[in-house]
Design a protein around this motif. Sequence first.
Motif, short mmCIF file in Angstrom:
data_model
loop_
_atom_site.label_atom_id
_atom_site.label_comp_id
_atom_site.label_asym_id
_atom_site.label_seq_id
_atom_site.Cartn_x
_atom_site.Cartn_y
_atom_site.Cartn_z
N THR A 24 0.94 -1.22 0.04
CA THR A 24 0.01 -0.01 -0.05
C THR A 24 0.94 1.21 0.03
N CYS A 25 0.38 2.37 -0.70
CA CYS A 25 1.18 3.52 -0.75
C CYS A 25 0.20 4.81 -0.28
N GLU A 26 0.91 5.73 0.09
CA GLU A 26 0.20 6.92 0.28
C GLU A 26 1.26 8.17 0.05
N THR A 27 0.51 9.37 -0.08
CA THR A 27 1.38 10.77 0.18
C THR A 27 0.63 11.62 1.02
N SER A 28 1.07 12.65 1.10
CA SER A 28 0.43 13.57 1.98
C SER A 28 -0.75 14.10 1.55
N SER A 29 -1.04 14.02 0.04
CA SER A 29 -2.30 14.49 -0.73
C SER A 29 -3.24 13.36 -1.06
N SER A 30 -2.56 12.03 -0.99
CA SER A 30 -3.64 11.00 -1.11
C SER A 30 -3.31 9.91 -0.18
N PRO A 31 -3.83 10.03 0.76
CA PRO A 31 -3.79 9.20 2.06
C PRO A 31 -4.30 7.70 1.58
N LEU A 32 -3.91 6.67 2.48
CA LEU A 32 -4.39 5.32 2.24
C LEU A 32 -6.18 5.28 2.27
N ASP A 33 -6.65 4.64 1.40
CA ASP A 33 -7.97 4.48 1.35
C ASP A 33 -8.18 3.12 2.07
N THR A 34 -8.70 2.86 3.26
CA THR A 34 -8.83 1.87 4.10
C THR A 34 -9.71 0.83 3.41
N ARG A 35 -10.85 1.52 2.47
CA ARG A 35 -11.89 0.83 2.18
C ARG A 35 -11.27 -0.08 0.87
N ILE A 36 -10.40 0.44 0.41
CA ILE A 36 -9.54 -0.20 -0.74
C ILE A 36 -8.63 -1.49 -0.40
N PHE A 37 -8.01 -0.89 0.72
CA PHE A 37 -7.18 -1.76 1.37
C PHE A 37 -7.94 -3.01 1.99
N GLU A 38 -9.04 -2.86 2.41
CA GLU A 38 -9.78 -4.08 2.85
C GLU A 38 -10.39 -4.78 1.61
N LYS A 39 -10.83 -4.27 0.57
CA LYS A 39 -11.05 -5.21 -0.65
C LYS A 39 -10.10 -5.73 -1.03
N MET A 40 -8.92 -5.37 -1.11
CA MET A 40 -7.62 -6.19 -1.48
C MET A 40 -7.44 -7.30 -0.65
N LEU A 41 -7.35 -6.97 0.52
CA LEU A 41 -7.29 -8.26 1.55
C LEU A 41 -8.37 -9.25 1.32
N MET A 42 -9.52 -8.81 1.25
CA MET A 42 -10.54 -9.75 1.15
C MET A 42 -10.58 -10.65 -0.28
N HIS A 43 -9.88 -9.84 -1.34
CA HIS A 43 -9.68 -10.53 -2.46
C HIS A 43 -8.67 -11.68 -2.65
N VAL A 44 -7.47 -11.22 -1.95
CA VAL A 44 -6.37 -11.82 -1.67
C VAL A 44 -6.55 -13.23 -0.83
N PHE A 45 -7.27 -12.95 0.27
CA PHE A 45 -7.56 -13.86 1.32
C PHE A 45 -8.70 -14.93 1.40
N TYR A 46 -9.72 -14.26 0.53
CA TYR A 46 -11.12 -14.97 0.47
C TYR A 46 -11.85 -15.17 -0.67
N GLN A 47 -11.44 -14.43 -1.60
CA GLN A 47 -11.80 -14.59 -2.99
C GLN A 47 -11.08 -15.20 -4.11
N SER A 48 -10.04 -14.76 -4.12
CA SER A 48 -9.24 -15.25 -5.13
C SER A 48 -8.79 -16.56 -5.20
N ASN A 49 -8.67 -17.35 -6.53
CA ASN A 49 -8.32 -18.74 -6.72
C ASN A 49 -9.32 -19.56 -5.60
N GLU A 50 -10.50 -19.58 -5.58
CA GLU A 50 -11.37 -20.42 -4.88
C GLU A 50 -11.11 -21.89 -5.06
N GLY A 51 -10.61 -22.06 -6.18
CA GLY A 51 -10.46 -23.57 -6.53
C GLY A 51 -9.36 -24.20 -5.93
N ASN A 52 -7.98 -23.24 -5.62
CA ASN A 52 -7.02 -23.64 -5.31
C ASN A 52 -6.63 -23.81 -3.66
#
Length: 101
Positions: free
Chosen positions: A73-101
């Motif tokens: 994740t990255c941020e700058t002083s004018s573009s702070p971390l969007d925690t909603r996007i961060f949570e979506k990323m974690l949900m995708h990686v840990f709970y939704q991606s590659n369901e068959g694996n």
Amino acid sequence: ALNIPYRYEYPFHLNGFGVVYPDFTLLHMRKRKEIILEHFGIMDNPEYCSTAILKLNQYAQNGLFLGDNLLITCETSSSPLDTRIFEKMLMHVFYQSNEGN
């Protein structure tokens, strides 16, 4: 909140860089693999940004690849971390991606 086991700033050796302390080492329980999560918080600082890029290159040279076993994740002083996007990323990686694996 997402029940992802993690270690905070757990030492990790990068060949060619030395020991680093990634912000988080996450455990993907279903895949039984560790995933490094780095947060680069002041990317508008040129020196910090250069070091971050060097570190990302060293991660890749050591077999850690974005979206696989390395997340950032990255941020700058004018573009702070969007925690909603961060949570979506974690949900995708840990709970939704590659369901068959």
